[in-house]
Design a protein around this motif. Sequence first.
Motif, PDB file in Angstrom:
ATOM      1  N   ILE A 208       0.841  -1.203   0.000  1.00  0.00           N
ATOM      2  CA  ILE A 208       0.000   0.000   0.000  1.00  0.00           C
ATOM      3  C   ILE A 208       0.871   1.246   0.000  1.00  0.00           C
ATOM      4  O   ILE A 208       0.586   2.231  -0.697  1.00  0.00           O
ATOM      5  N   GLY A 209       1.978   1.215   0.753  1.00  0.00           N
ATOM      6  CA  GLY A 209       2.918   2.332   0.732  1.00  0.00           C
ATOM      7  C   GLY A 209       3.499   2.546  -0.650  1.00  0.00           C
ATOM      8  O   GLY A 209       3.690   3.687  -1.096  1.00  0.00           O
ATOM      9  N   LEU A 210       3.775   1.448  -1.353  1.00  0.00           N
ATOM     10  CA  LEU A 210       4.278   1.536  -2.726  1.00  0.00           C
ATOM     11  C   LEU A 210       3.253   2.195  -3.642  1.00  0.00           C
ATOM     12  O   LEU A 210       3.592   3.060  -4.470  1.00  0.00           O
ATOM     13  N   LEU A 211       1.977   1.823  -3.494  1.00  0.00           N
ATOM     14  CA  LEU A 211       0.915   2.435  -4.294  1.00  0.00           C
ATOM     15  C   LEU A 211       0.804   3.933  -4.020  1.00  0.00           C
ATOM     16  O   LEU A 211       0.592   4.730  -4.946  1.00  0.00           O
ATOM     17  N   PHE A 212       0.978   4.322  -2.758  1.00  0.00           N
ATOM     18  CA  PHE A 212       0.945   5.748  -2.418  1.00  0.00           C
ATOM     19  C   PHE A 212       2.025   6.513  -3.167  1.00  0.00           C
ATOM     20  O   PHE A 212       1.784   7.592  -3.722  1.00  0.00           O
ATOM     21  N   PHE A 213       3.246   5.965  -3.175  1.00  0.00           N
ATOM     22  CA  PHE A 213       4.344   6.629  -3.873  1.00  0.00           C
ATOM     23  C   PHE A 213       4.071   6.716  -5.374  1.00  0.00           C
ATOM     24  O   PHE A 213       4.371   7.725  -6.014  1.00  0.00           O
ATOM     25  N   ILE A 214       3.506   5.645  -5.941  1.00  0.00           N
ATOM     26  CA  ILE A 214       3.191   5.654  -7.382  1.00  0.00           C
ATOM     27  C   ILE A 214       2.171   6.744  -7.690  1.00  0.00           C
ATOM     28  O   ILE A 214       2.303   7.490  -8.677  1.00  0.00           O
ATOM     29  N   ILE A 215       1.149   6.865  -6.855  1.00  0.00           N
ATOM     30  CA  ILE A 215       0.119   7.887  -7.059  1.00  0.00           C
ATOM     31  C   ILE A 215       0.723   9.279  -6.972  1.00  0.00           C
ATOM     32  O   ILE A 215       0.442  10.164  -7.803  1.00  0.00           O
ATOM     33  N   ILE A 216       1.577   9.523  -5.990  1.00  0.00           N
ATOM     34  CA  ILE A 216       2.182  10.847  -5.806  1.00  0.00           C
ATOM     35  C   ILE A 216       3.125  11.188  -6.950  1.00  0.00           C
ATOM     36  O   ILE A 216       3.105  12.309  -7.482  1.00  0.00           O
ATOM     37  N   ILE A 217       3.955  10.229  -7.369  1.00  0.00           N
ATOM     38  CA  ILE A 217       4.880  10.473  -8.480  1.00  0.00           C
ATOM     39  C   ILE A 217       4.112  10.736  -9.763  1.00  0.00           C
ATOM     40  O   ILE A 217       4.477  11.616 -10.560  1.00  0.00           O
ATOM     41  N   THR A 218       3.043   9.992  -9.988  1.00  0.00           N
ATOM     42  CA  THR A 218       2.202  10.220 -11.167  1.00  0.00           C
ATOM     43  C   THR A 218       1.629  11.633 -11.159  1.00  0.00           C
ATOM     44  O   THR A 218       1.577  12.302 -12.194  1.00  0.00           O
ATOM     45  N   SER A 219       1.230  12.106  -9.991  1.00  0.00           N
ATOM     46  CA  SER A 219       0.702  13.463  -9.864  1.00  0.00           C
ATOM     47  C   SER A 219       1.763  14.505 -10.190  1.00  0.00           C
ATOM     48  O   SER A 219       1.474  15.527 -10.818  1.00  0.00           O
ATOM     49  N   PHE A 220       3.017  14.231  -9.778  1.00  0.00           N
ATOM     50  CA  PHE A 220       4.112  15.141 -10.109  1.00  0.00           C
ATOM     51  C   PHE A 220       4.370  15.186 -11.614  1.00  0.00           C
ATOM     52  O   PHE A 220       4.668  16.241 -12.185  1.00  0.00           O
ATOM     53  N   LEU A 221       4.256  14.021 -12.253  1.00  0.00           N
ATOM     54  CA  LEU A 221       4.600  13.915 -13.677  1.00  0.00           C
ATOM     55  C   LEU A 221       3.520  14.476 -14.589  1.00  0.00           C
ATOM     56  O   LEU A 221       3.803  14.934 -15.698  1.00  0.00           O
ATOM     57  N   ILE A 222       2.270  14.427 -14.128  1.00  0.00           N
ATOM     58  CA  ILE A 222       1.158  14.921 -14.951  1.00  0.00           C
ATOM     59  C   ILE A 222       0.844  16.357 -14.551  1.00  0.00           C
ATOM     60  O   ILE A 222       0.368  16.606 -13.431  1.00  0.00           O
ATOM     61  N   PRO A 223       1.102  17.323 -15.428  1.00  0.00           N
ATOM     62  CA  PRO A 223       0.826  18.725 -15.082  1.00  0.00           C
ATOM     63  C   PRO A 223      -0.664  19.005 -14.988  1.00  0.00           C
ATOM     64  O   PRO A 223      -1.482  18.346 -15.638  1.00  0.00           O
TER      65      PRO A 223
END
Length: 319
Positions: free
Chosen positions: A109-124
């Motif tokens: 679940i922690g890994l999924l959180f990081f993926i969601i946050i990084i995706t948010s950073f990458l998508i303007p």
Amino acid sequence: MLILIFLLAAAVVVAAAIYLNQFGDVISKKSSLSGAVVGTFLIAGATSLPELTTSLTAVYIDNPDIAVGNMLGSNGFNLLILAVVDLIYRRRRLFQRIDTKTNVPSALIGLLFFIIIITSFLIPGSISIFGVGIEMIAVVLLYILSMNYISSDGENQDETPTKDYSLRKAVIGFIIAALIVFASGSLLSITGDRLAEATGMNASFVGSFLIAASTSLPELVTVLAAFKLANYNMAIGSILGSNLFNIQLLALTDILYRKGPILAAVDGSNISIAGLGLVMTLVIIYLLMRRANTLSQWRYAAPSLVMALMYIVVSYVLF
């Protein structure tokens, strides 16, 4: 004077965190809760209180970089704690003494959180609802679902706790220790922030490493104390749970930050911190799932050494 206050606050945090862990150990062994559940929710929530105060203060002074960097940096430092403890006590082989079934879900679940946050950073252009980023709404919903799953998946423990308090005294003591961690950890964070301002370092580095390390002192002491109590599930659970809880606190800061989604307002260097957390979490998942009975001490500890080196390199680059 600031340095003296900082050291004094750190000492109080350490003392309170030791008692926090002892009371948590009693609760885990005198109730229906497992050590991993106590670590993941009770102790993790209490030891994350300093991060909450720091980030809320950062939002109040309109410094989103410190607010976000503190939470993401604390997660990375927490995983560093596991890596360093595993290296120092490699003969005990920490990751072979825990209940994989209970701890792997928290790591995933922690890994999924990081993926969601990084995706948010990458998508303007983050999508927001009432000024809150949709990614934060997603992690909160995921956390609520994960709480139900992990809480129903814990094992009962019948061992006698090291400190023989009654369950009632343990609960009261836990609450008092948590309040002391909150107060002293808040002072630690504020003093650390002022010391950082005096040095002229940038806000992202200060939030991600200096303040994050300061506010992670309770987690460090909790893991060491859990080792002493031989409650290895609680040692792992407190770190993984603290990381999950920190992301929920980040969602809270997004709610209170009224200039739009908070992740859209921070410096791009924060993606490096999130990326570091993601890679370190992947290593933790590997350590939780592998079978290393036949490996030598240093071959067993190699992944933890890699995590520690990664943290040092990223810290140096951002500095």
